[in-house]
Design a protein around this motif. Sequence first.
Motif, PDB file in Angstrom:
ATOM      1  N   SER A   1      28.584  37.443  23.573  1.00 53.97           N
ATOM      2  CA  SER A   1      29.259  37.373  24.871  1.00 53.97           C
ATOM      3  C   SER A   1      30.529  36.540  24.737  1.00 53.97           C
ATOM      4  CB  SER A   1      28.333  36.754  25.931  1.00 53.97           C
ATOM      5  OG  SER A   1      27.964  35.438  25.564  1.00 53.97           O
ATOM      6  N   ALA A   2      31.471  36.818  25.602  1.00 55.62           N
ATOM      7  CA  ALA A   2      32.751  36.101  25.562  1.00 55.62           C
ATOM      8  C   ALA A   2      33.175  35.724  26.970  1.00 55.62           C
ATOM      9  CB  ALA A   2      33.822  36.971  24.904  1.00 55.62           C
ATOM     10  N   LYS A   3      33.859  34.593  27.075  1.00 55.30           N
ATOM     11  CA  LYS A   3      34.446  34.158  28.346  1.00 55.30           C
ATOM     12  C   LYS A   3      35.858  33.670  28.073  1.00 55.30           C
ATOM     13  CE  LYS A   3      30.383  32.796  31.050  1.00 55.30           C
ATOM     14  NZ  LYS A   3      29.733  31.706  31.800  1.00 55.30           N
ATOM     15  N   ALA A   4      36.799  34.212  28.845  1.00 59.67           N
ATOM     16  CA  ALA A   4      38.195  33.828  28.685  1.00 59.67           C
ATOM     17  C   ALA A   4      38.582  32.807  29.751  1.00 59.67           C
ATOM     18  CB  ALA A   4      39.090  35.051  28.782  1.00 59.67           C
ATOM     19  N   TYR A   5      39.387  31.836  29.328  1.00 64.11           N
ATOM     20  CA  TYR A   5      39.862  30.788  30.242  1.00 64.11           C
ATOM     21  C   TYR A   5      41.387  30.810  30.254  1.00 64.11           C
ATOM     22  CZ  TYR A   5      35.040  29.189  29.925  1.00 64.11           C
ATOM     23  OH  TYR A   5      33.676  29.119  29.976  1.00 64.11           O
ATOM     24  N   GLY A   6      41.971  29.824  30.819  1.00 62.52           N
ATOM     25  CA  GLY A   6      43.420  29.740  30.850  1.00 62.52           C
ATOM     26  C   GLY A   6      43.949  29.205  29.531  1.00 62.52           C
TER      27      GLY A   6
ATOM     28  N   ALA B   1      46.923  36.894  25.082  1.00 57.42           N
ATOM     29  CA  ALA B   1      47.625  36.050  24.122  1.00 57.42           C
ATOM     30  C   ALA B   1      47.753  34.629  24.657  1.00 57.42           C
ATOM     31  CB  ALA B   1      49.007  36.633  23.836  1.00 57.42           C
ATOM     32  N   GLY B   2      47.437  33.649  23.828  1.00 61.59           N
ATOM     33  CA  GLY B   2      47.561  32.244  24.205  1.00 61.59           C
ATOM     34  C   GLY B   2      46.402  31.692  25.009  1.00 61.59           C
ATOM     35  N   GLN B   3      45.449  32.523  25.413  1.00 57.78           N
ATOM     36  CA  GLN B   3      44.329  32.043  26.216  1.00 57.78           C
ATOM     37  C   GLN B   3      43.198  31.473  25.352  1.00 57.78           C
ATOM     38  OE1 GLN B   3      43.169  35.309  28.873  1.00 57.78           O
ATOM     39  NE2 GLN B   3      44.141  34.197  30.554  1.00 57.78           N
ATOM     40  N   ILE B   4      42.411  30.579  25.984  1.00 58.54           N
ATOM     41  CA  ILE B   4      41.236  30.002  25.339  1.00 58.54           C
ATOM     42  C   ILE B   4      40.059  30.954  25.563  1.00 58.54           C
ATOM     43  CG2 ILE B   4      39.721  27.995  25.192  1.00 58.54           C
ATOM     44  CD1 ILE B   4      42.666  27.430  24.551  1.00 58.54           C
ATOM     45  N   VAL B   5      39.295  31.210  24.505  1.00 61.08           N
ATOM     46  CA  VAL B   5      38.140  32.098  24.616  1.00 61.08           C
ATOM     47  C   VAL B   5      36.911  31.420  24.021  1.00 61.08           C
ATOM     48  CG1 VAL B   5      37.205  34.394  24.168  1.00 61.08           C
ATOM     49  CG2 VAL B   5      39.677  34.075  24.358  1.00 61.08           C
ATOM     50  N   SER B   6      35.809  31.493  24.742  1.00 61.57           N
ATOM     51  CA  SER B   6      34.532  30.958  24.266  1.00 61.57           C
ATOM     52  C   SER B   6      33.632  32.126  23.863  1.00 61.57           C
ATOM     53  CB  SER B   6      33.854  30.143  25.381  1.00 61.57           C
ATOM     54  OG  SER B   6      32.529  29.809  25.027  1.00 61.57           O
ATOM     55  N   TYR B   7      33.122  32.077  22.637  1.00 58.70           N
ATOM     56  CA  TYR B   7      32.230  33.119  22.141  1.00 58.70           C
ATOM     57  C   TYR B   7      30.830  32.547  21.927  1.00 58.70           C
ATOM     58  CZ  TYR B   7      36.497  35.753  21.082  1.00 58.70           C
ATOM     59  OH  TYR B   7      37.696  36.405  21.172  1.00 58.70           O
ATOM     60  N   SER B   8      29.831  33.311  22.311  1.00 55.90           N
ATOM     61  CA  SER B   8      28.436  32.922  22.095  1.00 55.90           C
ATOM     62  C   SER B   8      27.680  34.104  21.514  1.00 55.90           C
ATOM     63  CB  SER B   8      27.771  32.477  23.399  1.00 55.90           C
ATOM     64  OG  SER B   8      28.422  31.352  23.944  1.00 55.90           O
ATOM     65  N   ALA B   9      26.729  33.808  20.637  1.00 56.52           N
ATOM     66  CA  ALA B   9      25.913  34.870  20.039  1.00 56.52           C
ATOM     67  C   ALA B   9      24.473  34.398  19.958  1.00 56.52           C
ATOM     68  CB  ALA B   9      26.432  35.237  18.654  1.00 56.52           C
ATOM     69  N   SER B  10      23.550  35.303  20.140  1.00 57.04           N
ATOM     70  CA  SER B  10      22.130  34.987  20.022  1.00 57.04           C
ATOM     71  C   SER B  10      21.448  36.048  19.164  1.00 57.04           C
ATOM     72  CB  SER B  10      21.464  34.909  21.400  1.00 57.04           C
ATOM     73  OG  SER B  10      21.594  36.133  22.092  1.00 57.04           O
ATOM     74  N   PHE B  11      20.333  35.662  18.556  1.00 58.64           N
ATOM     75  CA  PHE B  11      19.660  36.550  17.607  1.00 58.64           C
ATOM     76  C   PHE B  11      18.191  36.168  17.537  1.00 58.64           C
ATOM     77  CE2 PHE B  11      18.696  37.945  13.184  1.00 58.64           C
ATOM     78  CZ  PHE B  11      19.140  39.256  13.254  1.00 58.64           C
TER      79      PHE B  11
ATOM     80  N   ILE C   1      38.007  29.061  20.791  1.00 55.39           N
ATOM     81  CA  ILE C   1      39.237  29.197  20.021  1.00 55.39           C
ATOM     82  C   ILE C   1      40.362  29.672  20.935  1.00 55.39           C
ATOM     83  CG2 ILE C   1      38.933  31.627  19.367  1.00 55.39           C
ATOM     84  CD1 ILE C   1      39.773  30.746  16.497  1.00 55.39           C
ATOM     85  N   ARG C   2      41.585  29.377  20.527  1.00 54.78           N
ATOM     86  CA  ARG C   2      42.752  29.848  21.290  1.00 54.78           C
ATOM     87  C   ARG C   2      43.335  31.078  20.604  1.00 54.78           C
ATOM     88  NH1 ARG C   2      46.329  27.198  24.648  1.00 54.78           N
ATOM     89  NH2 ARG C   2      45.645  25.139  23.944  1.00 54.78           N
ATOM     90  N   ASN C   3      43.586  32.118  21.389  1.00 52.13           N
ATOM     91  CA  ASN C   3      44.256  33.296  20.844  1.00 52.13           C
ATOM     92  C   ASN C   3      45.683  32.935  20.428  1.00 52.13           C
ATOM     93  OD1 ASN C   3      42.103  35.082  21.244  1.00 52.13           O
ATOM     94  ND2 ASN C   3      42.748  35.569  23.330  1.00 52.13           N
ATOM     95  N   GLU C   4      46.183  33.670  19.468  1.00 54.32           N
ATOM     96  CA  GLU C   4      47.572  33.471  19.054  1.00 54.32           C
ATOM     97  C   GLU C   4      48.513  33.724  20.244  1.00 54.32           C
ATOM     98  OE1 GLU C   4      48.961  32.484  16.098  1.00 54.32           O
ATOM     99  OE2 GLU C   4      46.907  31.993  15.524  1.00 54.32           O
ATOM    100  N   PRO C   5      49.615  32.964  20.326  1.00 55.28           N
ATOM    101  CA  PRO C   5      50.543  33.129  21.462  1.00 55.28           C
ATOM    102  C   PRO C   5      51.107  34.537  21.597  1.00 55.28           C
ATOM    103  CG  PRO C   5      51.021  31.120  20.240  1.00 55.28           C
ATOM    104  CD  PRO C   5      50.022  31.886  19.424  1.00 55.28           C
ATOM    105  N   VAL C   6      51.264  35.215  20.449  1.00 48.48           N
ATOM    106  CA  VAL C   6      51.827  36.568  20.471  1.00 48.48           C
ATOM    107  C   VAL C   6      50.956  37.457  19.595  1.00 48.48           C
ATOM    108  CG1 VAL C   6      53.813  38.017  19.933  1.00 48.48           C
ATOM    109  CG2 VAL C   6      54.162  35.691  20.800  1.00 48.48           C
ATOM    110  N   PHE C   7      50.552  38.605  20.128  1.00 46.98           N
ATOM    111  CA  PHE C   7      49.782  39.558  19.346  1.00 46.98           C
ATOM    112  C   PHE C   7      50.731  40.548  18.662  1.00 46.98           C
ATOM    113  CE2 PHE C   7      46.239  38.901  22.592  1.00 46.98           C
ATOM    114  CZ  PHE C   7      45.555  38.021  21.752  1.00 46.98           C
ATOM    115  N   ARG C   8      50.466  40.809  17.410  1.00 44.39           N
ATOM    116  CA  ARG C   8      51.242  41.821  16.687  1.00 44.39           C
ATOM    117  C   ARG C   8      50.554  43.173  16.934  1.00 44.39           C
ATOM    118  NH1 ARG C   8      50.112  37.713  13.461  1.00 44.39           N
ATOM    119  NH2 ARG C   8      48.538  38.900  12.308  1.00 44.39           N
TER     120      ARG C   8
END
Length: 201
Positions: A96-101, A151-161, A188-195
């Motif tokens: 699962s993922a959650k995006a922040y500012g 781009a540039g946003q903070i993202v939280s990733y979680s995984a369960s197994f 983690i923070r996404n790169e400011p610019v996506f290629r």
Amino acid sequence: PEQVMRRPHLLLSDRRAVATTEFAIIGPTLIFLIMGFIEFAWVASARSALESAVMRGARAIAASDCPSRREQQMRDLVVLGMSHVRASDGQPPTISAKAYGSRFGDVGEPEPFIDVGSMNGRYDLGESFTDVNGNGQWDTDMGRSGSVGAAGQIVSYSASFRVEPLIPFIPQMFGGGDHYPISASTVIRNEPVFRTTGCPV
């Protein structure tokens, strides 16, 4: 004593009997401890593999040159990292993922609200709030669920197994059922610019 002195093999046979009795008492406990250690090491290894896979996947897609495929890339990398670990239910890791500012400090924080009325420091129905994640309701976590962010946003990733035990009766003895639930997360923070050159839409 005199009989033992004349026939020393009696003393030797007595010692063998004592050793056999001691092993009968201590042996099962020792074997169980060894099996428990092996099981603990197996689960610890699986948890380490999941943590490593989540962090590696998050780093890879934070600078992905194909934003439209980042979610699938994350799943593929985590599944690959856990390919050597058998799941009790035969299912791949749940991700699962959650995006922040743009602020790490927002991760896991509630949406801002105006505490009026009872002034109890908690959100009460009817109080005004900022709908940061845009789902139309106040949330204890302002993250946008299911989003891998822009781009540039903070993202939280979680995984369960659900790890399948090597020795099935051990988790059952401690009320753990037929599996070991493990989880891992990273931010983690996404790169400011996506290629996006050559990336399919």
